[in-house]
Design an enzyme around this catalytic site. Structure first.
Site, PDB file in Angstrom:
ATOM      1  N   CYS A  40      -0.405  73.392 -40.348  1.00  0.00           N
ATOM      2  CA  CYS A  40      -1.342  72.333 -39.916  1.00  0.00           C
ATOM      3  C   CYS A  40      -0.733  71.404 -38.866  1.00  0.00           C
ATOM      4  CB  CYS A  40      -1.816  71.522 -41.116  1.00  0.00           C
ATOM      5  SG  CYS A  40      -2.622  72.537 -42.359  1.00  0.00           S
TER       6      CYS A  40
ATOM      7  N   HIS B 265     -16.339  64.570 -33.054  1.00  0.00           N
ATOM      8  CA  HIS B 265     -15.925  65.211 -31.797  1.00  0.00           C
ATOM      9  C   HIS B 265     -14.751  64.503 -31.118  1.00  0.00           C
ATOM     10  CE1 HIS B 265     -19.577  67.438 -32.472  1.00  0.00           C
ATOM     11  NE2 HIS B 265     -19.217  68.274 -31.534  1.00  0.00           N
TER      12      HIS B 265
ATOM     13  N   GLU C 134     -12.747  68.859 -46.321  1.00  0.00           N
ATOM     14  CA  GLU C 134     -12.413  69.596 -45.092  1.00  0.00           C
ATOM     15  C   GLU C 134     -13.179  70.902 -45.172  1.00  0.00           C
ATOM     16  OE1 GLU C 134      -8.152  69.964 -45.020  1.00  0.00           O
ATOM     17  OE2 GLU C 134      -7.900  68.018 -44.068  1.00  0.00           O
TER      18      GLU C 134
END
Ligand SMILES: [Zn+2]
Length: 158
Positions: free
Chosen positions: A26, A70, A146
Protein backbone atom coordinates in the site's frame (compact mmCIF):
# COMPACT_ATOMS: atom_id res chain seq x y z
CA UNK A 1 -31.93 5.57 20.82
CA UNK A 2 -29.75 5.15 17.74
CA UNK A 3 -30.24 6.15 14.13
CA UNK A 4 -28.43 4.13 11.48
CA UNK A 5 -27.39 5.25 8.01
CA UNK A 6 -26.10 2.76 5.49
CA UNK A 7 -23.56 4.44 3.23
CA UNK A 8 -24.27 2.36 0.12
CA UNK A 9 -28.01 2.92 0.18
CA UNK A 10 -27.81 6.56 1.33
CA UNK A 11 -25.03 7.29 -1.19
CA UNK A 12 -22.42 8.43 1.33
CA UNK A 13 -19.41 7.63 -0.80
CA UNK A 14 -16.27 9.07 -2.31
CA UNK A 15 -13.47 7.87 -4.53
CA UNK A 16 -9.96 8.88 -3.62
CA UNK A 17 -6.32 7.95 -3.91
CA UNK A 18 -3.89 7.55 -1.05
CA UNK A 19 -0.82 5.69 0.03
CA UNK A 20 0.30 4.15 3.29
CA UNK A 21 3.95 5.25 3.59
CA UNK A 22 6.49 2.43 3.88
CA UNK A 23 3.83 -0.30 3.66
CA UNK A 24 4.94 -3.15 1.39
CA UNK A 25 2.01 -3.08 -1.05
CA UNK A 26 0.00 0.00 0.00
CA UNK A 27 3.06 2.28 -0.15
CA UNK A 28 2.33 3.04 -3.82
CA UNK A 29 -0.42 5.49 -4.76
CA UNK A 30 -3.65 3.55 -5.22
CA UNK A 31 -7.37 4.22 -4.90
CA UNK A 32 -10.54 3.09 -3.20
CA UNK A 33 -14.26 3.66 -3.62
CA UNK A 34 -14.98 4.52 -0.02
CA UNK A 35 -18.35 4.04 1.66
CA UNK A 36 -19.23 5.75 4.96
CA UNK A 37 -21.69 4.10 7.38
CA UNK A 38 -22.96 6.12 10.33
CA UNK A 39 -24.73 5.49 13.63
CA UNK A 40 -25.76 8.31 15.93
CA UNK A 41 -26.97 7.75 19.48
CA UNK A 42 -28.71 10.35 21.57
CA UNK A 43 -31.79 11.59 23.29
CA UNK A 44 -34.87 12.13 21.18
CA UNK A 45 -35.83 15.78 21.21
CA UNK A 46 -37.58 18.62 19.44
CA UNK A 47 -40.96 18.82 17.76
CA UNK A 48 -40.43 15.57 15.84
CA UNK A 49 -38.73 13.51 18.54
CA UNK A 50 -35.66 12.88 16.40
CA UNK A 51 -32.26 11.74 17.67
CA UNK A 52 -30.98 13.78 14.71
CA UNK A 53 -32.63 14.56 11.41
CA UNK A 54 -31.33 12.09 8.76
CA UNK A 55 -31.10 15.03 6.39
CA UNK A 56 -28.69 16.89 8.70
CA UNK A 57 -26.50 13.83 9.29
CA UNK A 58 -26.31 12.96 5.59
CA UNK A 59 -25.69 16.61 4.68
CA UNK A 60 -22.62 16.83 6.94
CA UNK A 61 -21.21 13.48 5.77
CA UNK A 62 -21.83 14.29 2.09
CA UNK A 63 -20.10 17.63 2.44
CA UNK A 64 -17.07 15.85 3.94
CA UNK A 65 -17.13 13.17 1.21
CA UNK A 66 -17.23 15.89 -1.45
CA UNK A 67 -14.08 17.49 -0.06
CA UNK A 68 -12.20 14.18 -0.37
CA UNK A 69 -13.73 12.97 -3.64
CA UNK A 70 -11.36 12.51 -6.61
CA UNK A 71 -8.36 13.77 -4.66
CA UNK A 72 -5.09 12.34 -3.48
CA UNK A 73 -5.45 12.27 0.31
CA UNK A 74 -2.32 13.48 2.07
CA UNK A 75 -1.79 13.24 5.85
CA UNK A 76 0.06 16.39 6.94
CA UNK A 77 0.95 14.95 10.36
CA UNK A 78 2.55 11.76 9.08
CA UNK A 79 5.93 11.19 10.73
CA UNK A 80 6.97 9.24 7.61
CA UNK A 81 6.45 12.07 5.09
CA UNK A 82 8.89 14.95 4.64
CA UNK A 83 7.13 17.93 3.13
CA UNK A 84 9.10 20.43 1.05
CA UNK A 85 6.14 22.57 0.00
CA UNK A 86 2.34 22.61 0.15
CA UNK A 87 1.69 25.69 -2.01
CA UNK A 88 1.09 25.47 -5.76
CA UNK A 89 2.45 21.98 -5.86
CA UNK A 90 2.54 19.62 -2.94
CA UNK A 91 6.10 18.35 -2.79
CA UNK A 92 7.18 15.63 -0.43
CA UNK A 93 9.44 12.65 0.04
CA UNK A 94 8.75 9.23 1.51
CA UNK A 95 11.70 6.92 2.13
CA UNK A 96 13.64 8.31 -0.84
CA UNK A 97 10.65 8.52 -3.22
CA UNK A 98 9.99 12.09 -4.37
CA UNK A 99 6.54 13.35 -5.27
CA UNK A 100 5.27 16.59 -6.79
CA UNK A 101 1.49 16.80 -7.21
CA UNK A 102 -0.57 19.85 -8.26
CA UNK A 103 -2.31 21.15 -5.14
CA UNK A 104 -5.76 21.10 -6.78
CA UNK A 105 -5.41 17.32 -7.08
CA UNK A 106 -4.71 16.94 -3.35
CA UNK A 107 -6.71 17.07 -0.16
CA UNK A 108 -4.42 17.91 2.74
CA UNK A 109 -5.64 16.48 6.01
CA UNK A 110 -4.48 17.17 9.57
CA UNK A 111 -4.06 13.44 10.16
CA UNK A 112 -1.15 11.08 10.86
CA UNK A 113 -2.27 8.69 8.15
CA UNK A 114 -5.02 8.23 5.59
CA UNK A 115 -5.75 4.66 6.70
CA UNK A 116 -9.40 3.65 7.08
CA UNK A 117 -8.76 3.88 10.84
CA UNK A 118 -7.72 7.53 10.71
CA UNK A 119 -10.42 8.47 8.19
CA UNK A 120 -13.14 6.98 10.38
CA UNK A 121 -11.81 8.97 13.34
CA UNK A 122 -11.78 12.10 11.15
CA UNK A 123 -15.43 11.63 10.09
CA UNK A 124 -16.66 10.65 13.56
CA UNK A 125 -14.98 13.59 15.35
CA UNK A 126 -16.31 16.19 12.92
CA UNK A 127 -19.78 14.68 12.85
CA UNK A 128 -19.95 14.49 16.65
CA UNK A 129 -18.88 18.13 16.96
CA UNK A 130 -21.30 19.40 14.32
CA UNK A 131 -24.33 17.40 15.49
CA UNK A 132 -23.73 18.39 19.13
CA UNK A 133 -24.40 22.01 18.18
CA UNK A 134 -28.02 21.11 17.45
CA UNK A 135 -28.85 17.77 19.10
CA UNK A 136 -28.36 15.92 22.38
CA UNK A 137 -25.92 13.38 20.99
CA UNK A 138 -24.20 10.83 23.26
CA UNK A 139 -22.16 8.94 20.65
CA UNK A 140 -21.29 8.78 16.98
CA UNK A 141 -20.00 5.67 15.25
CA UNK A 142 -18.51 5.85 11.77
CA UNK A 143 -17.30 2.96 9.64
CA UNK A 144 -15.16 4.01 6.68
CA UNK A 145 -15.12 1.11 4.24
CA UNK A 146 -12.40 0.70 1.62
CA UNK A 147 -14.77 -0.74 -0.95
CA UNK A 148 -17.17 -3.45 0.10
CA UNK A 149 -16.05 -5.92 2.74
CA UNK A 150 -13.48 -4.13 4.87
CA UNK A 151 -13.68 -1.04 7.00
CA UNK A 152 -12.57 0.62 10.21
CA UNK A 153 -15.09 1.54 12.86
CA UNK A 154 -14.48 4.46 15.22
CA UNK A 155 -16.75 5.43 18.09
CA UNK A 156 -16.65 8.76 19.85
CA UNK A 157 -18.78 9.36 22.91
CA UNK A 158 -19.34 11.99 25.52
ZN1 LIG B 1 -5.50 1.84 0.45
Amino acid sequence: MKIVINGIHANLRFSAAHMIPEHESCGCIHGHSYIVDVKVEGKRSGKHGFVADFKDVKGIVREMCKKLDHKLLIPLKSPLINFASTDRDVKFEIAGKRYSIPSEDCCLLELESTSAEELSRYFASALFRRLSEKYEISSVEVCVNEGIGQGALYTISR
